[in-house]
Design an enzyme around this catalytic site. Structure first.
Site, PDB file in Angstrom:
ATOM      1  N   GLY A   1       0.727  -1.082  -0.053  1.00 30.24           N
ATOM      2  CA  GLY A   1       0.001   0.070  -0.058  1.00 30.24           C
ATOM      3  C   GLY A   1       0.809   1.427  -0.239  1.00 30.24           C
TER       4      GLY A   1
ATOM      5  N   ARG B   1      -8.374   2.211 -15.060  1.00 22.71           N
ATOM      6  CA  ARG B   1      -8.202   3.033 -14.061  1.00 22.71           C
ATOM      7  C   ARG B   1      -9.019   4.426 -13.924  1.00 22.71           C
ATOM      8  NH1 ARG B   1      -4.018   3.886 -11.497  1.00 22.71           N
ATOM      9  NH2 ARG B   1      -4.897   3.429  -9.465  1.00 22.71           N
TER      10      ARG B   1
ATOM     11  N   CYS C   1     -16.254   2.142 -27.363  1.00 23.00           N
ATOM     12  CA  CYS C   1     -17.731   2.612 -27.623  1.00 23.00           C
ATOM     13  C   CYS C   1     -18.429   2.754 -26.235  1.00 23.00           C
ATOM     14  CB  CYS C   1     -18.472   1.851 -28.567  1.00 23.00           C
ATOM     15  SG  CYS C   1     -17.809   1.744 -30.262  1.00 23.00           S
ATOM     16  N   GLU C   2     -17.919   3.924 -25.518  1.00 19.65           N
ATOM     17  CA  GLU C   2     -18.228   3.939 -24.100  1.00 19.65           C
ATOM     18  C   GLU C   2     -17.937   5.418 -23.701  1.00 19.65           C
ATOM     19  OE1 GLU C   2     -18.897   0.486 -22.402  1.00 19.65           O
ATOM     20  OE2 GLU C   2     -19.550   1.791 -20.566  1.00 19.65           O
TER      21      GLU C   2
HETATM   22  C1  LIG Z   1      -3.420  -5.357  -3.389  1.00 15.81           C
HETATM   23  C2  LIG Z   1      -2.576  -6.095  -2.231  1.00 15.81           C
HETATM   24  C3  LIG Z   1      -1.287  -5.789  -2.188  1.00 15.81           C
HETATM   25  C4  LIG Z   1      -0.550  -4.629  -2.682  1.00 15.81           C
HETATM   26  O1  LIG Z   1      -1.096  -3.136  -2.654  1.00 15.81           O
HETATM   27  P1  LIG Z   1      -0.056  -2.187  -3.374  1.00 15.81           P
HETATM   28  O2  LIG Z   1      -0.798  -0.740  -3.097  1.00 15.81           O
HETATM   29  O3  LIG Z   1      -0.084  -2.427  -4.663  1.00 15.81           O
HETATM   30  O4  LIG Z   1       0.962  -2.073  -2.813  1.00 15.81           O
HETATM   31  C5  LIG Z   1      -0.627  -6.274  -1.075  1.00 15.81           C
HETATM   32  N1  LIG Z   1      -1.281  -7.011  -0.212  1.00 15.81           N
HETATM   33  C6  LIG Z   1      -2.561  -7.490  -0.217  1.00 15.81           C
HETATM   34  C7  LIG Z   1      -3.123  -8.627   0.432  1.00 15.81           C
HETATM   35  C8  LIG Z   1      -3.319  -6.908  -1.319  1.00 15.81           C
HETATM   36  O5  LIG Z   1      -4.535  -7.144  -1.356  1.00 15.81           O
END
Ligand SMILES: *Cc1c(COP(=O)(O)O)cnc(C)c1O
Length: 431
Positions: A248, A330, A361-362
């Protein structure tokens, strides 16, 4: 420039990993994904070095393959001695096919089927991140049949909102992932795991969210997890030795986003983990982090060709490109920000503010809105930066568009990691 692997050469062309992107677009055609191998390696090394320096050799970063799951990336992960996180038989098969040592794979997911469990055993996946009781029982059954003991972590919902960075008691208790500490269910699952003969419970896992720029949410999560580990020790007499804090860490998509110093980030979180463990008199567990986005995002770029330029006087302008939501959904999904450039006009003034639209087409098929660009013309090369994560991985054949190829740019050359899909590929499974 938003990342140091992006530049401008003497022709006024955008460069990526030191290569002229206009030449790459001409050579391989568009749409085209580029992958900067050296950047992937650098990103891995920042995690590896910081973790082992701050938390010892037992710590390990796991690359979350859902961000970009192709054999070529697993080759790099193997060479960089990273662990990986996999979420399906497809990801397991891809990593295994690339010769990745599967004992360093952690298997995630909130609903692993019996077939998934069997396949993971067959391929020697090292650790299951167990989400729930049904899964725990399925792992026990499979391990008993094979007369082995399977390492598992239990996924816990710590109740953290990473974007208000508050520990809230309701927030993620209602998540489909993991088991909540608050309700007592996490402790019950731990107890059940400890009673299983063919399951070796090594520790706990949590994942609090994505695109996180501050250290506080990770420190809060570590506090909650360590406190729970200390409680398990007290109540069950079992000292867990592994703590996986998930992925994350944020990525810079726009000039206005902060630059993230992952090394400094890890150093700060590590110091917090060490002092929290000490305060609880709990032995420092082996730490796992699971970066996905921050390993591959800035190692990727997408190139398109400009098509129609539409000026609607008094309203807005459009620049349409030869890809769109099929190769990058995204913006359509979450209004994700991206930096867009006209690669062959890098030194020209940006006087044309437009919506960069895809070819599907959206009407929601857009790459980005309100983008200032030089006056575009059909045939220009349009570059979208920082597309390494969750672009190819989320690509589809919507509107029957063949998926673009991916070219890996290496220190001394380049190769096709994924070839362009053909029209024949589109009907291959149709009998
Ligand atoms: C999506 C996810 C990650 C990676 O998240 P990033 O934001 O891409 O770093 C790591 N662990 C789990 C369990 C996830 O669902």
């Amino acid at each position: 420039m938003i990342c140091k692997n992006i530049g401008i050469n003497e022709k006024g062309h955008l460069t990526f990993a030191g290569r002229d992107t206009v030449e790459l677009a001409a050579k391989y055609g568009t749409p085209l994904y580029l992958l900067d191998e050296e950047r992937v390696r650098e990103n891995c090394r920042v995690y590896k070095n910081a973790l082992s320096r701050e938390l010892g050799e037992a710590s390990l970063p796991l690359y979350a393959g859902k961000a970009l799951c192709v054999k070529d990336v697993y080759r790099i992960m193997r060479e960089e001695k990273m662990g990986i996180d996999v979420v399906s038989c497809g990801e397991i098969f891809t990593a295994w096919s690339a010769g990745f040592p599967m004992e360093n794979a952690y298997f995630h997911g909130n609903n692993k089927t019996d077939e998934d469990v069997r396949f993971a055993f067959e391929k020697g996946v090292g650790c299951f991140v167990c989400d729930n009781e049904e899964e725990l029982c399925a792992i026990e059954r499979e391990a008993a049949e094979r007369n082995t003991v399977q390492k598992v972590l239990i996924r816990v919902a710590p109740g953290i909102d990473p974007h208000t960075h508050k520990a809230i008691s309701t927030g993620s208790i209602d998540s489909k992932f993991g088991t909540a500490i608050e309700t007592g269910q996490a402790m019950e699952l731990v107890s059940l795991a400890l009673s299983k003969k063919h399951v070796a419970l090594a520790g706990l896992h949590c994942h609090i969210g994505s695109q996180i720029f501050e250290t506080q949410p990770f420190c809060d999560a570590a506090d909650i997890m360590l406190r729970f580990m200390a409680e398990i020790k007290k109540e069950m007499g079992c000292t867990l030795t592994e703590l996986n804090l998930g992925g994350g860490i944020g990525v810079r998509y726009l000039e206005s986003h902060p630059e993230i110093d992952v090394d400094g980030y890890i150093t700060e979180v590590a110091a917090h983990i060490k002092s929290a463990a000490k305060a609880l008199s709990f032995p420092l567990p082996a730490i796992r982090l699971e970066p996905g986005r921050s390993i591959v995002a800035d190692a990727g770029m997408t190139l398109y060709s400009a098509g129609a330029v539409k000026r609607i006087p008094g309203f807005k302008n459009y620049l349409s490109v030869d890809g769109g939501m099929a190769d990058n959904p995204r913006y359509a999904l979450y209004q994700s920000p991206y930096t867009v450039e006209i690669a062959n006009k890098m030194n020209e003034e940006k006087t044309f503010v437009c919506t960069v639209a895809g070819r599907c087409c959206e009407s929601g098929d857009m790459i980005q809105e309100n983008v200032p660009l030089p006056e575009p013309e059909r045939g220009d090369t349009v570059a979208v930066c920082t597309t390494g994560a969750y672009n190819y991985a989320m690509a589809s054949n919507y509107n029957r568009l063949p998926r673009p190829p991916m070219i890996t740019l290496t220190a001394n050359g380049e190769h096709i990691a994924v070839k362009r899909e053909s029209l024949e590929d589109l009907i291959r499974n149709e009998l």
